[in-house]
Design an enzyme around this catalytic site. Structure first.
Site, short mmCIF file in Angstrom:
data_model
loop_
_atom_site.label_atom_id
_atom_site.label_comp_id
_atom_site.label_asym_id
_atom_site.label_seq_id
_atom_site.Cartn_x
_atom_site.Cartn_y
_atom_site.Cartn_z
N THR A 1 5.45 -1.19 -8.01
CA THR A 1 4.26 -1.15 -6.74
C THR A 1 4.02 -2.71 -6.81
O THR A 1 4.79 -3.49 -6.11
CB THR A 1 3.28 -0.45 -7.38
N LYS B 1 7.02 0.31 -15.36
CA LYS B 1 6.54 -0.44 -14.54
C LYS B 1 5.11 -0.48 -14.80
O LYS B 1 4.58 0.33 -15.29
CB LYS B 1 6.66 0.30 -12.97
N THR C 1 -2.14 1.59 -14.51
CA THR C 1 -0.64 2.55 -14.02
C THR C 1 0.40 1.81 -14.68
O THR C 1 0.45 0.74 -14.39
CB THR C 1 -0.84 2.38 -12.65
N ASN D 1 -5.78 -7.04 -4.96
CA ASN D 1 -6.34 -5.79 -5.10
C ASN D 1 -7.23 -5.51 -4.13
O ASN D 1 -7.56 -4.04 -3.62
CB ASN D 1 -7.21 -5.22 -6.43
N THR E 1 -3.17 -1.79 1.95
CA THR E 1 -2.41 -2.26 3.30
C THR E 1 -1.24 -2.92 2.87
O THR E 1 -0.53 -3.30 4.01
CB THR E 1 -3.59 -3.19 4.05
#
Length: 392
Positions: free
Chosen positions: A146, A173, A184, A387, A392
């Site tokens: 990500t 990841k 995450t 962040n 977007t």
């Protein structure tokens, strides 16, 4: 006796495992955004998940299956499928139902934006691009990223004294929402070791505590944190000690790589806490240091502000005393049992250490033998920028 050798191949290093990544249009452009891990025989599977109470749909779906074997993991990035209720579970069932017949009891893992339904049509179409004969571990590792700036994979070959050989490979990841408590981060580990599900789960749980649960980027625990360990037993061999050590090496490497790749991070910092009342207290202090915003910003500014470290130790809730505490930046001691060593010369030496990409801060509480090591990074402007613009 056994021999560990780093090898290429990531999750495809173990016999009978395949992986690849494709572009399904979840990310902009032609970026890879979906991956699979496939075994040509059924696997035992062990797993650990987030401690966040707002558990994402893929984790709830996995847990609802109870005891099972599988040979397929489908992974998507860009969308976490979290906070999507029963509809999120239904979406997973509908997607997995479209997979080929040689896929047995598949599971799904997701990472990305929270609170948005999965784009089922894109994911179903993307899965049709999978070629289950591919062994492209690097592409798979790229597809699950990500905000990561680089992919993360590793593999070992383990040779036993009796001539037996097995392999463990992994990809992961994670760069943000990384905090001790299975944060995450996604990690997928494959092995051809002939290891039972019970042994895998026990060893995985033990190793998680000193690897992924010792890592922090920003103090936030994700809804999707997952570590899966799959074994197809195709090597026909196993040694508990060798397996445990190799798995720990793999998980520790990946945990440190996640912190090194922390969003906007410029430094990987190890906090080695010793002399605590017990290991639990040492863990409390080490984790407090990794999560302190004042400490993290001082790291970014390359300021050896040891007072912030002392303050964090004292505020952590662990037993600590001013007259037994010792603080060092690598081999530069700045405070020892009530005595100040932070003169101009020591400040200069400590400042030079702070300029390094990676270093260790030592805190000896001077009470007993409790010990724990945690990993953190600095916090700067780039983290805020990443962040602030994440959706977007």
């Amino acid at each position: 006796m056994y021999k560990l050798t780093k090898i290429e191949g990531g999750v495809c290093a173990a016999e009978g495992f395949y992986a690849d990544g494709v572009s399904a249009g979840l990310k902009s452009g032609a970026a890879k955004d979906m991956a699979f891990v496939y075994s040509d025989t059924l696997c035992e599977i062990a797993a650990t998940f987030t401690t966040n109470k707002m558990t994402a749909a893929p984790i709830r779906h996995f847990k609802a299956k109870g005891e099972f074997q599988t040979n397929f993991v489908l992974i998507n990035s860009k969308n976490a499928n979290a906070m999507t209720g029963k509809a999120g579970i239904k979406d997973i069932d509908e997607i997995l139902a479209t997979l080929p017949q040689n896929v047995k009891n598949p599971v799904m893992s997701s990472t990305g934006v929270i609170g948005v339904r999965l784009p089922k049509e894109k994911i179903i179409a993307g899965a049709k691009l999978f070629d289950l004969s591919k062994q492209n571990s690097a592409t798979a590792a790229e597809a699950i990223m990500t905000t990561d700036t680089f992919s993360k994979q590793i593999a070992y070959e383990i040779e036993l004294a009796d001539g037996g050989v097995f392999h463990i490979g992994a990809m992961a990841k994670g760069a943000g929402m990384i905090n001790p408590a299975m944060a995450t981060m996604l990690c997928f580990i494959t092995t051809d070791a002939n290891v039972s599900k019970e042994a895998m789960q026990k060893i995985l749980n033990k190793n998680v505590e000193t690897t992924f649960n010792a890592a922090s980027v920003d103090g936030d625990t994700s809804t999707n944190d997952t570590v899966m360990l799959l074994s197809n037993a195709k090597s026909g061999t196993y040694n508990e000690e060798a397996f445990t050590v190799a798995l720990h090496n793999i998980m520790l490497f990946l945990a440190r790589e996640m912190v090194r790749d922390g969003e906007g991070a410029t430094k990987l910092v190890t906090y080695e806490v010793s002399g605590a009342k017990d290991n639990k207290d040492a863990q409390i202090v080490a984790k407090a240091l990794t999560n302190s915003l004042l400490v993290k910003t001082a790291l970014y500014g390359e300021d050896p502000n040891w007072g912030r470290i002392a303050s964090t130790v004292g505020a952590s809730g662990a037993l600590s005393y001013e007259d037994t505490l010792t603080i060092s930046f690598e081999n530069v001691c700045v405070y020892k049992k009530g005595k100040l060593y932070f003169d101009a010369e020591m400040e200069k030496k400590a400042s030079e250490i702070m300029k390094m990409d990676s270093f260790t801060i030592y805190c000896d509480l001077g009470i007993a033998d409790g010990y724990f090591t945690a990993f953190g990074c600095d916090l700067g402007y780039e983290y805020v920028k990443i962040n602030a613009d994440y959706r977007t």
